[in-house]
Motif scaffolding. Structure first.
Motif, short mmCIF file in Angstrom:
data_model
loop_
_atom_site.label_atom_id
_atom_site.label_comp_id
_atom_site.label_asym_id
_atom_site.label_seq_id
_atom_site.Cartn_x
_atom_site.Cartn_y
_atom_site.Cartn_z
N ASP A 186 46.52 45.63 32.25
CA ASP A 186 47.43 46.19 33.27
C ASP A 186 48.17 47.43 32.78
O ASP A 186 48.23 48.45 33.46
CB ASP A 186 48.45 45.13 33.71
CG ASP A 186 47.82 44.02 34.55
OD1 ASP A 186 46.62 44.11 34.86
OD2 ASP A 186 48.54 43.07 34.89
N LEU A 205 49.43 45.55 41.31
CA LEU A 205 49.08 44.68 40.20
C LEU A 205 49.59 43.26 40.43
O LEU A 205 50.40 43.02 41.33
CB LEU A 205 49.67 45.22 38.89
CG LEU A 205 49.00 46.43 38.25
CD1 LEU A 205 49.83 46.94 37.08
CD2 LEU A 205 47.58 46.11 37.78
N SER A 209 52.78 41.62 35.63
CA SER A 209 52.83 42.93 34.97
C SER A 209 54.26 43.43 34.77
O SER A 209 54.52 44.24 33.88
CB SER A 209 52.03 43.96 35.75
OG SER A 209 52.57 44.11 37.06
#
Length: 365
Positions: A186, A205, A209
């Motif tokens: 990520d 995401l 993250s």
């Protein structure tokens, strides 16, 4: 899977029999995107998720691209983000972007994207290759820089730890905030996008993250302290076709207005959806509400909160909107004296009922 491939082959053969010269490219393109949505995989593989159109529209409206600016998607997929950005500029501002570019690692997916933009009558430049290791858009002795960078990359992608990334091109210049753990790329994606951007970055995401610890927290700390975070939006669960997990949209801004410097807007939009049988969707009203809050950049009860870099530090650099903005209904609390008085009344009623019952029982005997 083989069954879907055969159905797609039959569709191509069917459409090849007809002429669509008189049909609008918008209609053709929308029909093609509907087919892509229909055949989206039901399970996420390697974190790959098909991005719903309304999520893309939300990202584009938040970025609000301007005329004669360039846009880049480093995790191109079917090309939906670039198409949405193009349409936004044409429909809202009656202008065209200066340049549209994208890179995709899968050759079949790249072919889908090329067909998608062709049917929408949109010109763009695409490259095939692994973006994290071998970015194809270059300028001088580094990667090319674009005005806006938007993407929905594979979530928690495995196999891109320090040892692997160091073998790629321009690693030291791109991953300046540190290397992510091997089990989640990520923050490799985020750093590549930041290195590729002149102004804004928008990325979708997994929620982890913005909250996980370890190497990711250290990278996040450095990015926060560099004042690049502008906004984090917590989206509802079950928006995506092949995962029920909630997600976040993160907006980074290298040209923050003076009144936003040192601040981050957190929006908890987890309740902003229309419920469906298999998945939820964002309505036009949901999108408008989120965009309006982003533009206002202020505290809104049970929806948004502006925090400082110092606030983020005190939260151990956890930027999960739900940590700062609760959408739960507040419980009503009563005074203890009122509760005691009610209990006495109930007890008195109980005694009266008991006395009546005893009289009835005695009469029966």
């Amino acid at each position: 899977n083989p069954e879907n491939e055969d159905i797609l082959r039959q569709l191509v053969e069917l459409f090849s029999k007809y002429s669509f010269k008189e049909v609008s490219t918008d209609i053709l393109g929308d029909a093609y995107e509907w087919i892509l949505k229909y055949f989206a995989p039901t399970k996420a593989k390697e974190g790959e998720v098909y991005t719903p159109r309304e999520v893309i529209e939300l990202m584009v409206e938040m970025v609000d691209p301007e005329e004669k600016k360039s846009l880049y998607d480093p995790a191109l997929g079917s090309g939906g983000i670039l198409i949405a950005a193009y349409k936004y500029l044409k429909e809202k501002k009656n202008v065209s972007p200066h340049k549209l570019c994208g890179q995709e690692v899968n050759s079949k997916t790249l072919a889908i994207a090329e067909m998608n933009l062709l049917l929408h009558d949109i010109e763009a430049k695409f490259e095939l290759g692994d973006t994290l290791l071998y970015p194809k858009f270059k300028e001088g002795d580094f990667i090319e820089v674009f005005d806006y960078v938007l993407a929905n990359p594979p979530w928690n992608q495995d196999g891109y730890g320090e040892e692997t990334l160091k073998k790629g091109d321009y690693a030291e210049k791109r991953f300046v905030y540190g290397y992510p753990p091997n089990n989640s790329a990520d923050w490799a994606w985020i750093q590549h996008m930041l290195a590729s951007a002149r102004e804004k970055v928008a990325i979708v995401l997994d929620t982890g993250s913005v909250s996980r610890g370890g190497r990711e927290k250290e990278i996040r700390r450095r990015v926060i302290e560099d004042d690049l975070f502008e906004c984090v939006v917590l989206l509802p669960e079950k928006l995506f076709y092949n995962t029920g997990a909630p997600s976040v949209i993160i907006i980074f801004n290298k040209k923050k207005p003076l009144n936003r410097k040192g601040k981050i807007l957190l929006i908890n939009a987890s309740r902003e959806y229309e419920e469906g049988k298999k998945q939820n969707t964002l309505s036009d009203e949901n999108i408008k509400k989120i965009v309006k809050a982003y533009k206002a950049f202020k505290d809104i009860e049970k929806f948004s909160k502006v925090i400082t870099i110092e606030d983020a530090k005190e939260a151990d650099y956890n930027l999960s909107p739900s940590r700062f903005v609760s959408v739960a209904e507040e419980e009503e609390y009563r005074l203890i004296g009122e509760i005691v008085a009610d209990l006495k009344k109930v007890e008195e009623e109980r005694k009266k009922v008991e006395e009546k019952l005893m009289k009835i029982l005695k009469a029966i005997k």
